[in-house]
Write a protein that holds these residues in place. Structure first.
Motif, PDB file in Angstrom:
ATOM      1  N   GLU A 182       0.736  -1.313  -0.154  1.00 50.72           N
ATOM      2  CA  GLU A 182      -0.088   0.052  -0.008  1.00 50.72           C
ATOM      3  C   GLU A 182       0.919   1.153   0.051  1.00 50.72           C
ATOM      4  O   GLU A 182       1.895   1.372   0.802  1.00 50.72           O
ATOM      5  N   ASN A 183       0.623   2.051  -0.762  1.00 52.79           N
ATOM      6  CA  ASN A 183       0.886   3.398  -0.524  1.00 52.79           C
ATOM      7  C   ASN A 183      -0.036   4.748  -1.302  1.00 52.79           C
ATOM      8  O   ASN A 183      -1.078   4.067  -1.721  1.00 52.79           O
ATOM      9  N   ASP A 184       0.349   5.885  -1.394  1.00 51.94           N
ATOM     10  CA  ASP A 184      -0.423   6.803  -2.218  1.00 51.94           C
ATOM     11  C   ASP A 184      -1.050   6.169  -3.497  1.00 51.94           C
ATOM     12  O   ASP A 184      -2.071   6.229  -4.166  1.00 51.94           O
ATOM     13  N   ARG A 185      -0.226   5.494  -4.327  1.00 49.40           N
ATOM     14  CA  ARG A 185      -0.454   5.014  -5.564  1.00 49.40           C
ATOM     15  C   ARG A 185      -0.812   3.514  -5.924  1.00 49.40           C
ATOM     16  O   ARG A 185      -1.046   3.445  -6.758  1.00 49.40           O
ATOM     17  N   LEU A 186      -0.510   2.847  -4.758  1.00 51.39           N
ATOM     18  CA  LEU A 186      -0.718   1.419  -4.788  1.00 51.39           C
ATOM     19  C   LEU A 186      -1.679   0.870  -3.899  1.00 51.39           C
ATOM     20  O   LEU A 186      -1.595   1.356  -2.682  1.00 51.39           O
ATOM     21  N   HIS A 187      -2.680  -0.068  -4.152  1.00 47.21           N
ATOM     22  CA  HIS A 187      -3.464  -0.474  -3.456  1.00 47.21           C
ATOM     23  C   HIS A 187      -3.630  -2.050  -3.284  1.00 47.21           C
ATOM     24  O   HIS A 187      -3.963  -2.618  -4.268  1.00 47.21           O
ATOM     25  N   ASP A 188      -3.276  -2.434  -2.219  1.00 48.80           N
ATOM     26  CA  ASP A 188      -3.316  -3.849  -1.790  1.00 48.80           C
ATOM     27  C   ASP A 188      -2.692  -5.037  -3.062  1.00 48.80           C
ATOM     28  O   ASP A 188      -3.370  -5.559  -3.562  1.00 48.80           O
ATOM     29  N   VAL A 189      -1.548  -4.435  -3.496  1.00 46.48           N
ATOM     30  CA  VAL A 189      -0.666  -5.047  -4.525  1.00 46.48           C
ATOM     31  C   VAL A 189      -0.124  -6.541  -4.064  1.00 46.48           C
ATOM     32  O   VAL A 189       0.703  -6.211  -2.992  1.00 46.48           O
ATOM     33  N   ALA A 234      -5.215   1.643 -12.241  1.00 39.63           N
ATOM     34  CA  ALA A 234      -5.657   2.648 -11.109  1.00 39.63           C
ATOM     35  C   ALA A 234      -4.953   2.029  -9.950  1.00 39.63           C
ATOM     36  O   ALA A 234      -5.582   2.375  -8.903  1.00 39.63           O
ATOM     37  N   GLY A 235      -3.639   1.500  -9.755  1.00 40.39           N
ATOM     38  CA  GLY A 235      -3.093   1.225  -8.873  1.00 40.39           C
ATOM     39  C   GLY A 235      -3.119  -0.222  -8.058  1.00 40.39           C
ATOM     40  O   GLY A 235      -2.712  -0.740  -7.049  1.00 40.39           O
ATOM     41  N   TYR A 236      -4.191  -0.983  -8.772  1.00 44.05           N
ATOM     42  CA  TYR A 236      -4.585  -2.171  -8.396  1.00 44.05           C
ATOM     43  C   TYR A 236      -3.929  -3.272  -9.191  1.00 44.05           C
ATOM     44  O   TYR A 236      -4.020  -2.985 -10.567  1.00 44.05           O
ATOM     45  N   LEU A 237      -3.460  -4.624  -8.707  1.00 45.14           N
ATOM     46  CA  LEU A 237      -3.118  -5.444  -9.533  1.00 45.14           C
ATOM     47  C   LEU A 237      -4.419  -6.412  -9.649  1.00 45.14           C
ATOM     48  O   LEU A 237      -4.952  -7.005  -8.801  1.00 45.14           O
ATOM     49  N   VAL A 238      -5.020  -6.225 -11.027  1.00 42.00           N
ATOM     50  CA  VAL A 238      -6.369  -6.845 -11.055  1.00 42.00           C
ATOM     51  C   VAL A 238      -6.168  -8.095 -11.799  1.00 42.00           C
ATOM     52  O   VAL A 238      -7.375  -8.829 -11.578  1.00 42.00           O
ATOM     53  N   ALA A 239      -5.173  -8.539 -12.473  1.00 47.41           N
ATOM     54  CA  ALA A 239      -5.092 -10.108 -12.882  1.00 47.41           C
ATOM     55  C   ALA A 239      -3.806 -10.455 -12.850  1.00 47.41           C
ATOM     56  O   ALA A 239      -2.769  -9.786 -13.104  1.00 47.41           O
ATOM     57  N   ASP A 240      -3.611 -11.872 -12.721  1.00 44.74           N
ATOM     58  CA  ASP A 240      -2.414 -12.513 -13.203  1.00 44.74           C
ATOM     59  C   ASP A 240      -2.514 -13.515 -14.101  1.00 44.74           C
ATOM     60  O   ASP A 240      -3.085 -14.602 -13.639  1.00 44.74           O
ATOM     61  N   LEU A 241      -2.074 -13.453 -15.298  1.00 42.99           N
ATOM     62  CA  LEU A 241      -2.431 -14.455 -16.391  1.00 42.99           C
ATOM     63  C   LEU A 241      -1.300 -15.206 -16.594  1.00 42.99           C
ATOM     64  O   LEU A 241      -0.323 -14.883 -16.735  1.00 42.99           O
ATOM     65  N   GLY A 242      -1.698 -16.316 -16.937  1.00 49.48           N
ATOM     66  CA  GLY A 242      -0.798 -17.370 -17.522  1.00 49.48           C
ATOM     67  C   GLY A 242      -0.480 -17.496 -18.645  1.00 49.48           C
ATOM     68  O   GLY A 242      -1.113 -16.353 -19.662  1.00 49.48           O
TER      69      GLY A 242
END
Ligand SMILES: Nc1ncnc2c1ncn2[C@@H]1O[C@H](COP(=O)(O)OP(=O)(O)OP(=O)(O)O)[C@@H](O)[C@H]1O
Ligand SMILES: [Mg+2]
Length: 500
Positions: A262-269, A468-476
Motif C-alpha cells: 500500500e501507498n498513495d499510488r498502490l492498493h493492496d498489491v 489505477a494502482g490495483y493488480l487486477v489479474a495474474d494471467l498465465g
C-alpha cells in the motif's frame, strides 16, 4: 508538390562521419518515414533541417528557398517545426504557456494570458485532445507532455513537421489520439518527416520511407512497395528473424513475495516472483507499474504490506540499499535516472561497480574497468566513437543500452526492466530480448514493465495487469492476449467513472 528537397547533406563530428550525402524529397501532405538502427544518423539529419546543428556540407531546398544551413529562427520562419526525442517543455509553466512559448499573444505590450488560454483550448478542441490548458506541465504524465510537445509544434502553421519518435512514450490509446492528429495535419497539406522504431507505424501511417544505415541513405521507397522483412534487412544490413526467445527452464524457487502493498499510488498489491521467470506487467500509463518498481527500489515510500526477498523481510530504503540486496532497476526515464550525461560512456557502465573494480586501498583498476566495459559493450553492441566520449554524445537508443549494461554489471538477482526497449532499434531489441531470456535461464527473476503489447505477450511467462494502482489479474501464458489485457487494464477506471 515537393516541399523539401535534401541534396547530399553531410555531418561530421570531428573525424566521425555521422551522415554522408543524404538525399531525398518530401511531398506536400505526405508522411515520410525515416528508419534506421540506433546511431544511424536520423536525429542528426533532422537537426540540420530544423537549425539545431549546422551541416558540414550539402544543401536543402524548403518551399523553393535554398539553404546550406539555417538558424532555428530561420527554420521556424520557413515553416519547419521539429519535435525532438528529448522534451523541450518548461515544467513549471502551464500547458498554454508552453504551447505559445516565445510567441505569446500580447495586448498593449503585455502578455494576454486570457487569449493564450482560449487559443490553447481551441487548439486542443481542433486536434481532438483533452488536456487542461491551465495545468502546469510538471503535473502531467509523460504521454500528455508528449501531446503538448505536438500541440506546440503545430500551433502555428507548419509546412514541414518533423517528429523524432513521438510515440515512444505513448500507450495504445494515446497513440490513436496521436494518429488522428497526424492525419488531420496531413489532410491540411503539411509535410511530415516521421522517425520511429515501431515498424507497424511505418506501415499504417506513412506514405514513403527512407532508410539510413551507418550514416548513409540506402533506400527511399513508397511504403506499399516494401515488406516488413525487406525494411528490416535494409536497416540492419542482414536478414533478421523476428521471434521471441523461448524459455528453456521451468520457474524455480520463489525469490520475491509482495503482499498487500500500500501507498498513495498502490492498493493492496500482491504477487510472487520466481527464479527463472519473466513476469510481465501490463496496464495503461499511470496504472502504477513504475510506482511499484520505485517502491521495490526504495524510492517510493511503502505505507503497508510486506515484501519478502528469499523468505527474509525486505524493507527497501534507497536504490543503493536495493542494489546491495540484489534488486536492480532499468528505469523508464533514462535521461533523469539512468545515465549521468556528464560522464563518459565507459564510466556510466562501471558506475555501479566501482567498489568491485577497486583494490583494498580504493584505487580503481583501469584494466578491470576496461575489461567489464568491453564485455557489456560487445554483448549489447553499444555504438560509440570511443568509450571515453560523453554519454550525451550517444544516440538515444545507445544511451538506453548503457543503462542496461550498468545494471547487468551489478549482477542482481531480481532485475526490473521498465520499458527497456523504448527507442531501441529492431536489431538491438532482439539482443535485449535474448539477454533477458538468458538471464532468466541463468536463474534470475525478471520483471518486465512494457506498453509494447507484442513485446509483453512475446516475452512474459506470466502477465500481471495493473489498473489505477490495483493488480487486477495474474494471467498465465496461454490466458493472455491483447484484448484481454486492455480490457482488464481499464477495469478500475471504468468502476471509478461509474461511481461519479
Ligand atoms: N555531439 C556529438 N558528438 C559526437 N558524436 C555524435 C554527436 N551527436 C551524435 N553523434 C553520433 O552520431 C551518430 C548518429 O547519431 P544520431 O543521434 O543521429 O542517431 P539516430 O539515428 O538518431 O539514433 P537513435 O535511433 O538511437 O536515436 C551516432 O553514432 C552518435 O554517437
Ligand atoms: Mg535519434
Amino acid at each position: 508538390m515537393v516541399i523539401l528537397q535534401v541534396e547530399n547533406l553531410s555531418k561530421k563530428y570531428g573525424n566521425f562521419l555521422a551522415l554522408e550525402n543524404a538525399s531525398f524529397e518530401v511531398k506536400e501532405g505526405s508522411v515520410h518515414a525515416l528508419c534506421g538502427e540506433n546511431g544511424a544518423g536520423k536525429s542528426t539529419l533532422i537537426k540540420m533541417l530544423s537549425g539545431a546543428i549546422v551541416p558540414t556540407s550539402g544543401r536543402f531546398v524548403i518551399d523553393g528557398v535554398e539553404s546550406t544551413g539555417m538558424t532555428p529562427r530561420e527554420a521556424m520562419n520557413h515553416g519547419i517545426r521539429a519535435i525532438y526525442q528529448e522534451f523541450s517543455l518548461v515544467p513549471f509553466l502551464t500547458v498554454a504557456e508552453n504551447i505559445f512559448y516565445g510567441r505569446e499573444p500580447t495586448r498593449a505590450g503585455f502578455c494576454d494570458f486570457g487569449k493564450m488560454k482560449d487559443d490553447a483550448r481551441a487548439l486542443c478542441r481542433e486536434m481532438g485532445v483533452e488536456i487542461d490548458p491551465g495545468a502546469r506541465v510538471e503535473t502531467l504524465g509523460v504521454a500528455q507532455q508528449q501531446i503538448v510537445e505536438i500541440l506546440k509544434a503545430v500551433s502555428s502553421k507548419a509546412r514541414l513537421l518533423i517528429m523524432d519518435e513521438p510515440t515512444a512514450s505513448l500507450t495504445v490509446g494515446e497513440t490513436q489520439v496521436f494518429y488522428d492528429i497526424v492525419r488531420r495535419l496531413q489532410a491540411a497539406g503539411t509535410a511530415i518527416i516521421y522517425i520511429s522504431h515501431r515498424l507497424e507505424e511505418v506501415f499504417s501511417l506513412c506514405d514513403e520511407v527512407s532508410v539510413l544505415c551507418d550514416g548513409r541513405m540506402t533506400a527511399t521507397r513508397p511504403v506499399e512497395d516494401v515488406t516488413r522483412r525487406e525494411l528490416i534487412s535494409l536497416m540492419v544490413g542482414r536478414d533478421l528473424v523476428e521471434s521471441y526467445p523461448e524459455s528453456s527452464t521451468a520457474p524455480g524457487a520463489e525469490v520475491l513475495r509482495v503482499s498487500n502493498l500500500e501507498n498513495d499510488r498502490l492498493h493492496d498489491v500482491s504477487f510472487a516472483l520466481h527464479a527463472g521467470e519473466i513476469l510481465g506487467f501490463g496496464g495503461l500509463i499511470g496504472a502504477g507499474r513504475t510506482e511499484l518498481a520505485m517502491a521495490l527500489m526504495g524510492e517510493l515510500k511503502i505505507d503497508g504490506g510486506t515484501v519478502l526477498l528469499r523468505g527474509a523481510d525486505y524493507r527497501p530504503r534507497s536504490s543503493r540499499y536495493a542494489l546491495t540486496r540484489g534488486i536492480g532497476l532499468i528505469p523508464e526515464d533514462r535521461k533523469h535516472q539512468g545515465v549521468v550525461m556528464s560522464l563518459s560512456v565507459k564510466r556510466n557502465v562501471s558506475l555501479g561497480i566501482l567498489d568491485k573494480l577497486s583494490n583494498a586501498a580504493g584505487i580503481l583498476s583501469r584494466a578491470r574497468e576496461d575489461e567489464y566495459y568491453d564485455k557489456y559493450a560487445t554483448e549489447l553492441a553499444i555504438k560509440t566513437a570511443t568509450p571515453n566520449n560523453l554519454v550525451s554524445t550517444l544516440s538515444g537508443g545507445n544511451q538506453q543500452k548503457v543503462v542496461v549494461a550498468k545494471v547487468l554489471a551489478r549482477d542482481c538477482e531480481v532485475i526490473i526492466f521498465d520499458e527497456p526497449t523504448r527507442g531501441i532499434d529492431v536489431g538491438a531489441k532482439h539482443e535485449i530480448y535474448g539477454l533477458m531470456r538468458e538471464l532468466a535461464d541463468q536463474g534470475k527473476a525478471i520483471i518486465l514493465i512494457s506498453s509494447d503489447m507484442p513485446e509483453l505477450l512475446g516475452m512474459s511467462d506470466r502477465i500481471a495487469v495493473m489498473s489505477a494502482g490495483y493488480l487486477v489479474a495474474d494471467l498465465g501464458r496461454g490466458e493472455a492476449d491483447q484484448a484481454t489485457i486492455l480490457e482488464l487494464a481499464s477495469t478500475k477506471l471504468a468502476m471509478e467513472e461509474g461511481m461519479q
